[in-house]
Design an enzyme around this catalytic site. Structure first.
Site: not given
Length: 281
Positions: A50-51, A89, A119, A121, A188
């Site tokens: 999503d970056s 993501d 993925k 978070e 991270e």
């Protein structure tokens, strides 16, 4: 066991089996041309992160990513890849609010985006969503430490786990994700010693980003590695190219040739007989 670079296509179980052995190389990818290049270069995992909101669309954070946009980017990457494992993501609020919705959205990454896994978070607080997604036979990669979707809670993009209590929480979250069945956990922006401890304790690969050299693999953002982001210099990034300068010089050359009239040349133009032109007019 053969080296990961000798196996095509790679699979999630093969990545898990690499734990403690061969390091896993992972980069972000958002489009077909770059994905094809990274795949042929031997990168093991391509994360459709999503970056993309920050690197491609110029946003200041990742929160504006949507399921539709992430699935579209995932499809472009998956179509170009022959060997690497593609991970989608899951964007903000696509899995945190309801387990049924989490499963449906994760399924879209596989069914529509062509991904091999997703993925998410967070740690213990998102375990219900993780367990539901895993129960649908969708492989999940966890992500703890600095989780960009929670950057407002952290007060910015800052190193996490420097205090004992925070370090214990990150360690507990990583262990919980691994125990739940995640095939890998991204660490991270955490201290290297903490990342090394977590790597020793969990049974699945750890993938570090700003987490020191002791993780089972490393991930970076494509645009950072290739030198496409001039105004951002994270300490944990190693630049392997300066593509920004290469592209700028190429664009300058094109502009100069257009202005001077030297482009296109006769060799770069098409010819047609006069008789054909008379028929046209």
């Amino acid at each position: 066991m053969p080296a990961l670079s000798e196996i095509s296509p790679l699979t999630v179980p093969l990545l898990v089996a690499a734990k403690g052995g061969e390091k896993i190389a992972m980069l972000t990818a958002y489009d077909a041309p770059s994905a094809a290049l990274l795949d042929s270069a031997g990168v093991d995992v391509l994360l459709v992160g999503d970056s993309v909101e920050m690197t491609v669309y110029g946003e200041v954070n990742t929160l504006s990513a949507t399921m539709d946009s992430m699935v579209r980017h995932s499809r472009a990457v998956s179509h170009a890849v022959k060997r690497a494992v593609v991970v989608g993501d899951m964007p903000f609020l696509s899995y945190q609010t309801d387990t049924g919705r989490a499963v449906e959205n994760a399924g879209r990454f596989l069914a529509e985006g062509g991904c091999a896994a997703v993925k998410v978070e967070g740690g213990s607080r998102i375990l219900p969503a993780v367990e539901a997604i895993l129960a649908a036979d969708i492989p999940v990669m966890g992500h703890v430490g600095l989780t960009p979707q929670s950057y407002r809670k952290f007060g910015g993009f800052k190193v996490q786990g420097r205090e004992p209590g925070a370090a214990r929480q990150i360690r507990d979250d990583a262990q919980a994700l691994a125990a739940a069945g995640c095939f890998a956990v991204v660490l991270e922006c955490v201290p290297a010693a903490l990342a090394a401890e977590i790597t020793r304790e969990i049974s699945v690969p750890s993938i570090g980003i700003g987490a020191g050299p002791h993780c089972d693999g490393q991930v970076l953002v494509f645009h950072d590695v290739m030198g496409l982001t001039r105004d951002l210099h994270p300490r944990f990034v190693r630049r392997y190219a300066d593509l920004a300068s290469v592209i700028e010089e190429a664009a300058k050359g094109f502009t100069k040739d257009v202005k001077s009239g030297s482009f296109p040349s006769a060799e770069e133009s098409f010819s047609g007989g006069k008789a054909a032109l008379r028929r046209v007019y």
